[in-house]
Each structure stands twice: as structure tokens, then as C-alpha cells.
Design an enzyme around this catalytic site. Structure first.
Site, PDB file in Angstrom:
ATOM      1  N   GLY A  31      47.958  51.071  29.629  1.00 23.34           N
ATOM      2  CA  GLY A  31      46.830  51.596  30.431  1.00 23.34           C
ATOM      3  C   GLY A  31      47.343  52.063  31.782  1.00 23.34           C
ATOM      4  O   GLY A  31      46.630  52.013  32.790  1.00 23.34           O
ATOM      5  N   GLY A  34      45.464  54.311  34.157  1.00 23.01           N
ATOM      6  CA  GLY A  34      44.088  53.906  34.467  1.00 23.01           C
ATOM      7  C   GLY A  34      43.884  53.534  35.926  1.00 23.01           C
ATOM      8  O   GLY A  34      44.827  53.346  36.695  1.00 23.01           O
ATOM      9  N   ASP A 203      41.795  36.327  36.495  1.00 21.32           N
ATOM     10  CA  ASP A 203      40.510  36.399  37.185  1.00 21.32           C
ATOM     11  C   ASP A 203      40.909  36.622  38.638  1.00 21.32           C
ATOM     12  O   ASP A 203      41.419  35.702  39.302  1.00 21.32           O
ATOM     13  CB  ASP A 203      39.746  35.082  37.033  1.00 21.32           C
ATOM     14  CG  ASP A 203      38.404  35.139  37.748  1.00 21.32           C
ATOM     15  OD1 ASP A 203      38.347  35.692  38.861  1.00 21.32           O
ATOM     16  OD2 ASP A 203      37.411  34.641  37.199  1.00 21.32           O
ATOM     17  N   HIS A 204      40.707  37.845  39.143  1.00 27.31           N
ATOM     18  CA  HIS A 204      41.335  38.161  40.440  1.00 27.31           C
ATOM     19  C   HIS A 204      40.767  37.318  41.583  1.00 27.31           C
ATOM     20  O   HIS A 204      41.394  37.161  42.617  1.00 27.31           O
ATOM     21  CB  HIS A 204      41.270  39.662  40.752  1.00 27.31           C
ATOM     22  CG  HIS A 204      39.948  40.130  41.265  1.00 27.31           C
ATOM     23  ND1 HIS A 204      38.885  40.382  40.449  1.00 27.31           N
ATOM     24  CD2 HIS A 204      39.514  40.395  42.525  1.00 27.31           C
ATOM     25  CE1 HIS A 204      37.849  40.791  41.170  1.00 27.31           C
ATOM     26  NE2 HIS A 204      38.201  40.807  42.443  1.00 27.31           N
ATOM     27  N   ASP A 261      29.904  40.366  33.872  1.00 25.25           N
ATOM     28  CA  ASP A 261      30.876  40.969  34.786  1.00 25.25           C
ATOM     29  C   ASP A 261      31.316  39.999  35.890  1.00 25.25           C
ATOM     30  O   ASP A 261      32.468  40.011  36.298  1.00 25.25           O
ATOM     31  CB  ASP A 261      30.244  42.229  35.408  1.00 25.25           C
ATOM     32  CG  ASP A 261      31.213  43.009  36.263  1.00 25.25           C
ATOM     33  OD1 ASP A 261      32.341  43.249  35.790  1.00 25.25           O
ATOM     34  OD2 ASP A 261      30.861  43.381  37.410  1.00 25.25           O
ATOM     35  N   HIS A 266      34.057  34.947  37.744  1.00 22.66           N
ATOM     36  CA  HIS A 266      34.291  34.628  39.157  1.00 22.66           C
ATOM     37  C   HIS A 266      33.384  33.496  39.671  1.00 22.66           C
ATOM     38  O   HIS A 266      33.835  32.582  40.357  1.00 22.66           O
ATOM     39  CB  HIS A 266      34.064  35.860  40.030  1.00 22.66           C
ATOM     40  CG  HIS A 266      34.781  37.097  39.555  1.00 22.66           C
ATOM     41  ND1 HIS A 266      36.023  37.062  38.979  1.00 22.66           N
ATOM     42  CD2 HIS A 266      34.431  38.413  39.584  1.00 22.66           C
ATOM     43  CE1 HIS A 266      36.402  38.295  38.675  1.00 22.66           C
ATOM     44  NE2 HIS A 266      35.447  39.125  39.027  1.00 22.66           N
ATOM     45  N   LYS A 374      28.201  43.150  52.034  1.00 25.88           N
ATOM     46  CA  LYS A 374      29.242  42.556  51.173  1.00 25.88           C
ATOM     47  C   LYS A 374      29.566  41.176  51.730  1.00 25.88           C
ATOM     48  O   LYS A 374      29.892  41.031  52.915  1.00 25.88           O
ATOM     49  CB  LYS A 374      30.495  43.429  51.172  1.00 25.88           C
ATOM     50  CG  LYS A 374      31.611  42.864  50.285  1.00 25.88           C
ATOM     51  CD  LYS A 374      32.761  43.846  50.166  1.00 25.88           C
ATOM     52  CE  LYS A 374      33.967  43.254  49.472  1.00 25.88           C
ATOM     53  NZ  LYS A 374      33.814  43.007  48.051  1.00 25.88           N
TER      54      LYS A 374
HETATM   55  C1  BG6 Z   1      35.203  42.772  39.322  1.00 26.18           C
HETATM   56  C2  BG6 Z   1      33.921  43.320  38.760  1.00 26.18           C
HETATM   57  O1  BG6 Z   1      35.711  41.756  38.500  1.00 26.18           O
HETATM   58  O2  BG6 Z   1      34.945  42.248  40.620  1.00 26.18           O
HETATM   59  C3  BG6 Z   1      33.317  44.373  39.677  1.00 26.18           C
HETATM   60  O3  BG6 Z   1      34.193  43.895  37.481  1.00 26.18           O
HETATM   61  C4  BG6 Z   1      33.160  43.816  41.079  1.00 26.18           C
HETATM   62  O4  BG6 Z   1      32.061  44.824  39.183  1.00 26.18           O
HETATM   63  C5  BG6 Z   1      34.464  43.202  41.554  1.00 26.18           C
HETATM   64  O5  BG6 Z   1      32.781  44.902  41.919  1.00 26.18           O
HETATM   65  C6  BG6 Z   1      34.259  42.497  42.877  1.00 26.18           C
HETATM   66  O6  BG6 Z   1      35.506  42.085  43.358  1.00 26.18           O
HETATM   67  P1  BG6 Z   1      35.762  41.904  44.909  1.00 26.18           P
HETATM   68  O7  BG6 Z   1      37.154  41.403  44.987  1.00 26.18           O
HETATM   69  O8  BG6 Z   1      35.553  43.250  45.560  1.00 26.18           O
HETATM   70  O9  BG6 Z   1      34.740  40.920  45.396  1.00 26.18           O
END
Ligand code: BG6
Length: 521
Positions: A31, A34, A203-204, A261, A266, A374
Site C-alpha cells: 500500500g 497510499g 493502534d496509533h 473507527d 482508541h 479538537k
Molecule cells: C483514526 C481514525 O484511527 O484516528 C480517524 O480512523 C481519526 O477517523 C483519527 O480522525 C484520529 O486520530 P488523532 O491522532 O488525530 O486523534
């Protein structure tokens, strides 16, 4: 590979930093053309190279269906890296790009994997890479199983070959399935070809500095753990609020919604870190065991909803509104979204953890898109004092102590308490003691992908989700997914730019509580 450093410059803080530098690695990125690779992966790798943390023995082979030469792909990579927030100096950028190669191919065709293998051998030799192969899947989820099967049945994996010269690892991006059955099927395909010790599910959120700090805060300080329980804590609120809408991802998002999502991964991962028992060590398995144990203790949702008890999970969808003074369209009017979509863009829930520590303490979780601000935060509200000394002056109730973890964008921790103010004899005010990362450490937080990439190269699985951690979260959410999929109801609308909406507020109001405002602390 770990270096231990006592930071000299901050006398007040004896900082002990243990940083990992990457061992020799050859990475294959599926990918590669991408969006995620361009926005996160390449800039993070280039930044690791700038920081001297990427091994000299490193090479990357990008793979996707688009036709590019090595040179064309390097040009694309250079643009992506230059557009990212951090500037990588030209000499470092050129050094990094020299290690980047490209191969186009059809993921379903076994011949692609034979070509990957011979190309990989060639570039490994050229860069003297003696270490592990890392296969990184950054493709649409419907391609995961095809790629894993092909990798497994080619000699790129060779799980069962005791003579295997090259160790390899598999890195998978979320989503890990879209329900319990598909997650279990994906785990089944993975385990057919890879041992769990080779698998890194990203999972970032777990790579964010401030999310990692939850564990350090809880387990490196003696004063919080004794009060971290139902005797002292009234409730916990976890919020991830976004101003962004669905952007260009409607094809994926409209079939997923906020619960798949954000909530399944998260949100529940942050809950696990806040509420889990202390692990016996800072070791990946010890930590992952405790997280899974905690998630197993979350009380199942009752979807035979009893109107008296109130619903414990609600959803909403953004309508047209205004964000930062600009008009924002309704979700249903976004490009690629079905005009009669029932997909939720907001979820709020009240959860209970049925164990000795947390019995009957509500955990309120909410996440939504197109909100006013945010903000990601965890707010722990303590119980009120048992008896006020100041009733004679009308202070029968004192505001509770509140501990807030600001995860982003203003990373920090604050503690709210009452104190005497100068002036009359009884003059009490509420104060916030704040620690902000940028005041002490300056600058921006490292991108979470840098941490996660370093860890998967180094073979540290602490910040990655284990197969049982995935399945337990889907199991918890299945009754909700089933109830919502059967319902013809459209989720209630909230105007873009709202802070909340009535159904989400009602969850707390029913308990005599309210949300702590976005970044209220
Ligand atoms: C991602 C989701 O895992 O996390 C997105 O797929 C979301 O929809 C994003 O916008 C949010 O990540 P962060 O790091 O900007 O809070």
C-alpha cells in the site's frame, strides 16, 4: 541497542531516558502509494533517520499496484516528507531516500511475492542488512487476508522452517475486522502463518506520548495508586473530540462509523490503561495480560434496553453547522456518503468495570467528529469530602478534586483542588495545578508512528494489541452493533460545531452528573 542517559539540563527533574535505536531491518510496505504511508510512515521513518535512530543497515521496498520506478517513488516520498510538519535537512533526506525502492504488483498474484523476494535479497545485500524483514500492511482491510496468505505460502514467511535464516514480522493497521467473527477470522489467518510474537497490530493512540504517560503516572508515583479505586473516585470521563469530518474517507467510514473507527480501539485502549491493575513488570506480556483482564471485566451492554434504566450507549450524526466560523456540511451531504446514511459520527457510553477496584464507578466515554474543538482528555473526578467544616458560611459542598490528563492538543496534566485565597479568614477558591509538556520539554510531541515503528523494528510488542485484546473488545460491542444494525432509526443529529448533544448529555444527567467541558481544565 538501548542507550541509558541521565538528562543533565533539568535540575528539578532527574530524567532517566531509555531510548531504543532500531536494529538492522528490511521493510516491505504494502500500500506504498497510499495516504497513510505518505502522511505518516515515510515522514516518521525520515525523522527517525534524522534523529540517528534508524540503523545504517536499513532498506525499504514499497509495493502497490501503481506503476512507479524507484526514482519516481523516491520523488513522491520526498514530496510527502517535505510536506510533513517536521523539516528533514536535505542531506538527511537524500541519505534516507537512497534506502527506498519500489516494486509494483498485483497482491493476489503469487508471482508478485517471488519478485518481492528476489528484489529484497538484492537490496538487503546492497545495504548489508543482516536483520529482520518487516512486512507492513497499509492496504484496505479486504486485502489483508490475501496478502497474509500469499506472504505465508511464499518463502517470505517460512514460519515452520527451522532453518529459516530471516526472521520476519507482520505489522497490521486497524481496522482489525468489523465485528467479532471477522476479527476472529483475520486472527485465524494471521496465526496460520505467523506466531503471535511476530505480529504487531497498530493502534496509533498507544504511540502517543501522553497516552504512554498514563502508565508512568500511575505506576511510577506512590501517591495516586492508593486512591485509584471506587473508595475515592466518583467517575472517569474519556473524550476524543475532533473538528474534522469524514474528509475523503467516506467509502471506509460510512461502513464503519464512530463505534468501529474510534470506540472499539482508541477509546477502549485508553480505558484499559486508566483502569487496569498494576502489571508485575513493564514487559509486553505482563501489560497486555492486565489490559485484556480489565476489558473482560467491562459489564456487557444490555441491549434489551430498559427505558427506566436509560440507554447506556447513544449515537449521533453531524448535521450542517459552523466550525471555527466556517460553514460545515451535514454528514449525509459529504462526498461519498449515502444520502440516507444511518452511520453514527458520535458515540457516548456509560460503562462499568465489574471488579473489586471499580465496582459501580461509571466510566463515561465519548467520541465524535465535527465538534467544536479538537481535544482528547481523560478526566478523573474524585468523591466529595465527607464533611464540610465551612457549612456556617454556606459551603456545605466543596467542588471535587479533579485530575485531568490532556492527551492532545495541549498535552499535560492538571489537578484541581481547593485552596485559601488571600483576604478574609474564610476565602476559598478552586485552583488548577498544571503541568504542560510544551512548557517543560518545549516543541512538538514526536509523531506516534515514530515510537511504534521503532518498537516493531526492535521487537517490543508492549504498545501493540494482542489477538485476545481485539476479540474481547468486539465481543463487548457485538450486542450494540447488532441492535443498531436492526434499527431503522436515524441517529439524532447534532449541528457541526456542537460541544455535545442532548442524548449524550442525558447519559450523565440521569446519574446527576455532567460532562466536563471540552478542555475545561
Ligand atoms: C483514526 C481514525 O484511527 O484516528 C480517524 O480512523 C481519526 O477517523 C483519527 O480522525 C484520529 O486520530 P488523532 O491522532 O488525530 O486523534
Amino acid at each position: 541497542m538501548a542507550t541509558r542517559e541521565i538528562h543533565p539540563s533539568l535540575a528539578a527533574l532527574d530524567m532517566v531516558c531509555v531510548e531504543t535505536s532500531a536494529p538492522p531491518t528490511a521493510m516491505v510496505v504494502f500500500g506504498a502509494s497510499g495516504d497513510l504511508v505518505q502522511r505518516k510512515l515515510l515522514p516518521s521513518l525520515a525523522e527517525l533517520h534524522r534523529r540517528g535512530l534508524l540503523n545504517d543497515q536499513f532498506c525499504l521496498l514499497g509495493c502497490s499496484r501503481s506503476e512507479y520506478s524507484d526514482e519516481q517513488y523516491r520523488k513522491l516520498a520526498a514530496e510527502a516528507i517535505q510536506q510533513s510538519a517536521r523539516a528533514v535537512p536535505p542531506d538527511k533526506l537524500a541519505e534516507f531516500l537512497d534506502k527506498v525502492y519500489y516494486l509494483s504488483g498485483d497482491y493476489a498474484d503469487p508471482a508478485t511475492y517471488a519478485r518481492i523476494e528476489s528484489r529484497l535479497m538484492e537490496i538487503r545485500r546492497k545495504h548489508g542488512v543482516s536483520g529482520c524483514n518487516l512486512y507492513y500492511l497499509s492496504v484496505p482491510p479486504l486485502l489483508y487476508e490475501t496478502i497474509i496468505e500469499r506472504l505465508g505460502s511464499s518463502s517470505l514467511s517460512r514460519r515452520n522452517d527451522p532453518q529459516c535464516r530471516l526472521k520476519c514480522r507482520l505489522v497490521v493497521e486497524k481496522p482489525f475486522g468489523r465485528d467479532l467473527a471477522t476479527a476472529a477470522a483475520l486472527n485465524g489467518t494471521i496465526s496460520k502463518w505467523f506466531d503471535e510474537s511476530q505480529v504487531y497490530r497498530i493502534d496509533h493512540y498507544l504511540g502517543k506520548e501522553t497516552v504512554q504517560n498514563i502508565m508512568i503516572f500511575r505506576f511510577a508515583n506512590a501517591i495516586f495508586e492508593p486512591v485509584w479505586n471506587r473508595n475515592h473516585i466518583d467517575n472517569v470521563q474519556i473524550t476524543i473530540a475532533e473538528t474534522l469530518g469524514v474528509e475523503h474517507r467516506a467509502g471506509y467510514y460510512d461502513k464503519s462509523g464512530a463505534i468501529r473507527d474510534m470506540f472499539q480501539n482508541h477509546m477502549l485502549q485508553m480505558l484499559a490503561l486508566v483502569a487496569m491493575e498494576p502489571p508485575t513488570s513493564f514487559d509486553a506480556e505482563a501489560i497486555r495480560d492486565e489490559k485484556v483482564k480489565l476489558l473482560r471485566a467491562v459489564r456487557p451492554f444490555n441491549c434489551q434496553w430498559d427505558p427506566q434504566a436509560g440507554r447506556s450507549i447513544v449515537r449521533g450524526q453531524y448535521g450542517a453547522g459552523t466550525i471555527h466560523g466556517r460553514p460545515a456540511p451535514a454528514y449525509r451531504d459529504e462526498e461519498g456518503v449515502a444520502p440516507d446514511s444511518k452511520t453514527e459520527t458520535y458515540v457516548a457510553a456509560r460503562l462499568y468495570v465489574d471488579n473489586w477496584r471499580w465496582k459501580d464507578v461509571p466510566f463515561y466515554l465519548r467520541t465524535g467528529k465535527r465538534l467544536a474543538k479538537k481535544n482528547t482528555e481523560i478526566i478523573v473526578t474524585f468523591k466529595e469530602i465527607p464533611h464540610s467544616l465551612f457549612g456556617s458560611v454556606g459551603l456545605d459542598h466543596m467542588p471535587p478534586n479533579i485530575l485531568a490528563f490532556q492527551i492532545q492538543p495541549e498535552e499535560g496534566i492538571s489537578l484541581r483542588f481547593q485552596a485559601k485565597r488571600p483576604g478574609s479568614k474564610i476565602c476559598i477558591g478552586t485552583l488548577d495545578m498544571k503541568f504542560r509538556y510544551k512548557d517543560i520539554f518545549g516543541g512538538e510531541m514526536p509523531e506516534s508512528y515514530q515510537r511504534l515503528l521503532l518498537d516493531c523494528m526492535a521487537g517490543d510488542q508492549t504498545l501493540f494489541t494482542r489477538f485476545d485484546g481485539i476479540e474481547v473488545t468486539w465481543k463487548l460491542l457485538m450486542p450494540v452493533l447488532e441492535a443498531w444494525s436492526k434499527s431503522d432509526e436515524r441517529p439524532p443529529e447534532y449541528p457541526a460545531g456542537s460541544e455535545s448533544f442532548p442524548q449524550a448529555d442525558a447519559l450523565l444527567e440521569a446519574d446527576g452528573r455532567q460532562w466536563h467541558g471540552l478542555a475545561a481544565m
